[in-house]
Design a protein around this motif. Structure first.
Motif, PDB file in Angstrom:
ATOM      1  N   PHE A 402     -13.420  12.478   1.861  1.00 24.92           N
ATOM      2  CA  PHE A 402     -13.081  12.224   0.457  1.00 24.92           C
ATOM      3  C   PHE A 402     -12.542  10.805   0.260  1.00 24.92           C
ATOM      4  O   PHE A 402     -13.019  10.066  -0.619  1.00 24.92           O
ATOM      5  N   GLY A 403     -11.543  10.421   1.057  1.00 23.82           N
ATOM      6  CA  GLY A 403     -11.017   9.068   0.934  1.00 23.82           C
ATOM      7  C   GLY A 403     -12.030   8.020   1.329  1.00 23.82           C
ATOM      8  O   GLY A 403     -12.141   6.963   0.691  1.00 23.82           O
ATOM      9  N   GLY A 404     -12.811   8.295   2.396  1.00 26.57           N
ATOM     10  CA  GLY A 404     -13.838   7.360   2.824  1.00 26.57           C
ATOM     11  C   GLY A 404     -14.908   7.164   1.767  1.00 26.57           C
ATOM     12  O   GLY A 404     -15.369   6.040   1.531  1.00 26.57           O
ATOM     13  N   SER A 405     -15.310   8.254   1.099  1.00 30.60           N
ATOM     14  CA  SER A 405     -16.320   8.130   0.035  1.00 30.60           C
ATOM     15  C   SER A 405     -15.813   7.247  -1.103  1.00 30.60           C
ATOM     16  O   SER A 405     -16.554   6.416  -1.644  1.00 30.60           O
ATOM     17  N   ALA A 406     -14.546   7.433  -1.483  1.00 29.06           N
ATOM     18  CA  ALA A 406     -13.984   6.609  -2.558  1.00 29.06           C
ATOM     19  C   ALA A 406     -13.917   5.143  -2.145  1.00 29.06           C
ATOM     20  O   ALA A 406     -14.213   4.246  -2.955  1.00 29.06           O
ATOM     21  N   MET A 407     -13.518   4.883  -0.892  1.00 26.73           N
ATOM     22  CA  MET A 407     -13.468   3.501  -0.434  1.00 26.73           C
ATOM     23  C   MET A 407     -14.864   2.881  -0.417  1.00 26.73           C
ATOM     24  O   MET A 407     -15.051   1.712  -0.771  1.00 26.73           O
ATOM     25  N   PHE A 408     -15.875   3.657  -0.021  1.00 27.81           N
ATOM     26  CA  PHE A 408     -17.256   3.164  -0.032  1.00 27.81           C
ATOM     27  C   PHE A 408     -17.685   2.823  -1.458  1.00 27.81           C
ATOM     28  O   PHE A 408     -18.320   1.781  -1.695  1.00 27.81           O
TER      29      PHE A 408
END
Length: 553
Positions: A402-408
């Motif tokens: 979830f956090g990685g997707s937002a950062m991407f």
């Protein structure tokens, strides 16, 4: 691990066993740490009524003079974190080391119960309750918000904002806040309470565990003071989650309907409605309400996680997860001891790491008693390795996806999820869903997940507060459970009205400050009790008498 069907063996809690009626080996252990005679019922209820009186007094002050209370609380928080904030990192690190020693030595073979006891719940149900009843709401509130906030403002200035190194640092410091440190606090409480109640036949309270250190005072005024402190800390830790949950539900409803539903008034209505639901669930008991809700939330959360992983940048997320886990494990001691160097760094720690550690400490007794209740029959080795390892891994995957997707999205597609999260953490999760397919459907699922986590976490908390204020009976009366359900909802509502989420966070940090000393005492007492365990001396613990539950009328 044995997987007995609980339908064939309905869960029941062991009643406190008087030293002379206990099995011989357990009786010998009780004689080493003798208790004072049981007090009359009205005297035992003093913990309940003192706790209720203190909570009502706090709510009165918060409701009538919110600004004055917030000013005093902020000043106290500044002093506490500046002078003893280091203890919030050092002590959990020491607990991790202690737990690993216990699990990997002969002590690990001791069961939380008699030697012939076996788990009451199948492993999948045990894990579902372990995960679902603990940090569910936080996974929604901070699952996107914390990593993407760290991308915008990297921890301790270790990386350039928006750089590849900042992505890895964002996740590994998130793992620090939600991983081994948190679960070490929970595991020590759960282990101490589970050993004390299931193996030694003590009451389900924290005070009897301290008997090796403070002797008969554990059953007197000092012991009652500890139990009151445990109740207050537990209540404030949980009300923070309820405030976060109400904010997330109102944010999700606003996302779905397009209406302005993020006001404090709407959040108060949400708290009132959900309080009725989780109180009813808690009164139905762990074997029914809490267990089945926990299993449902685990399935829904796994489905949502899989959806984001598949529809998001899958390969990029897997790569980031592995790099971040490697950085977390490789530099574990270093990042565990990174303390603030100036005022700006201290402010960052107060908003993130210090707050998170204080939150887990305030949740320690709640989660510990709940884990002890569902872990009867597990060995210490099983308990420690699963409670430390599995949630840490699951939450690492959750935050990475979830956090990685937002950062991407922020880095590659020019979205501004991180900037929005810096203004209001409640917008981050739904901001991510807005960038993925089936936004309305996934938003509805996310709101439903928050409601379920709200109920499972709050009804578990209500059950634990009822245990703590019912002289440790693991089957407390329904009226006590109902009372704590209403008080929990009322406390969350009043603090939210008085100062919003900041007031809730401040209450958590202040309640955790004295409670850290209780954790240290608990760990020392646990070691002292385990060293005298009959199994280590070659004397098996005999089966306990048929348990007798408390009156639930």
């Amino acid at each position: 691990m044995p997987m007995d069907d609980p339908a064939d063996h309905p869960p029941s809690a062991p009643r406190p066993v008087a030293p002379r009626s206990a099995p011989r080996s357990a009786r010998r252990e009780a004689e080493r740490f003798p208790a004072t005679p049981h007090l009359p019922g009205s005297s035992r209820n003093v913990v309940l009524w003192i706790s209720v009186a203190l909570i009502l007094a706090l709510l009165l002050v918060a409701g009538l003079a919110p600004e004055r209370m917030n000013t005093a609380a902020d000043a106290a928080m500044q002093w506490v974190t500046a002078t003893s904030g280091w203890s919030l990192l050092v002590i959990p690190l020491g607990l991790i080391a202690l737990l690993l020693v216990l699990a990997l030595t002969r002590v690990g073979g001791i069961r939380l119960g008699p030697d012939d006891s076996r788990p009451e719940y199948p492993t999948y149900a045990w894990i579902a309750m372990l995960l679902g009843a603990v940090m569910g709401i936080g996974m929604i509130t901070y699952g996107v918000a914390e990593p993407v906030s760290h991308l915008v403002a990297p921890p301790h200035g270790l990386a350039e904002p928006g750089s590849p190194d900042a992505v890895v640092d964002a996740l590994r410091f998130t793992f620090l806040d939600w991983g081994l440190h948190a679960w070490a606090v929970f595991a020590v409480f759960g282990l101490a309470i589970g050993y004390s109640t299931h193996r030694l036949g003590n009451k389900g309270l924290v005070s009897p565990i301290l008997r090796p250190l403070i002797g008969r005072h554990a059953d007197g005024a000092l012991g009652r003071a500890v139990d009151v402190l445990v109740i207050l800390s537990t209540l404030f830790g949980t009300t923070t989650s309820l405030g976060l949950g109400a904010a997330q539900i109102s944010q999700g409803l606003a996302q779905i309907t397009g209406l302005e539903l993020t006001t404090t008034g709407v959040q108060l209505v949400v708290i009132a409605l959900v309080t009725v639901l989780f109180t009813a669930s808690a009164m139905s008991g762990i074997g029914r309400g809490i267990r089945y809700l926990s299993e449902a939330t685990m399935v829904i959360a796994a489905a949502l996680l899989l959806f984001v992983l598949v529809t998001g940048p899958t390969s990029w997320l897997i790569n980031v997860l592995l790099r971040s886990l490697g950085g977390y494990v490789g530099d574990f001691v270093e990042i565990s001891l990174l303390l603030p160097t100036d005022g700006e760094d201290l402010a960052w720690m107060q908003g993130w790491t210090y707050f998170m550690m204080a939150w887990w400490i305030s949740w320690g007794a709640f989660v510990g008693i709940f884990l002890a209740r569902i872990s009867r029959g597990r060995t210490i080795r099983q308990f420690v390795l699963v409670v430390l390892g599995l949630p840490t891994l699951v939450f690492s995957v959750w935050f990475s996806v979830f956090g990685g997707s937002a950062m991407f999205m922020d880095l590659e597609r020019g979205t501004s999820i991180g900037d929005a999260a810096a203004e209001d953490v409640n917008t981050a999760f739904f901001g991510l869903l807005d960038q993925l397919p089936l936004t309305t459907l996934t938003s509805v699922v996310a709101v439903g997940l928050v409601v379920l986590y709200f109920i499972t976490g709050a009804d578990s908390n209500t059950y634990v507060l009822a245990v703590l204020s019912s002289d440790g009976h693991l089957e407390p009366g329904r009226w006590v459970t109902c009372l704590w359900g209403l008080l929990t909802g009322a406390t969350a509502a009043v603090l939210l009205y008085a100062g919003g989420l900041e007031a809730l966070q401040t209450a958590v940090m202040l309640s955790a400050a004295p409670f850290i000393l209780v954790i240290l005492a608990l760990a020392i007492s646990l070691v002292m009790m385990l060293r005298r365990d009959p199994l280590l001396a070659g004397t098996p613990v005999e089966p306990a008498p048929v348990p007798e539950t408390a009156d639930r009328s």
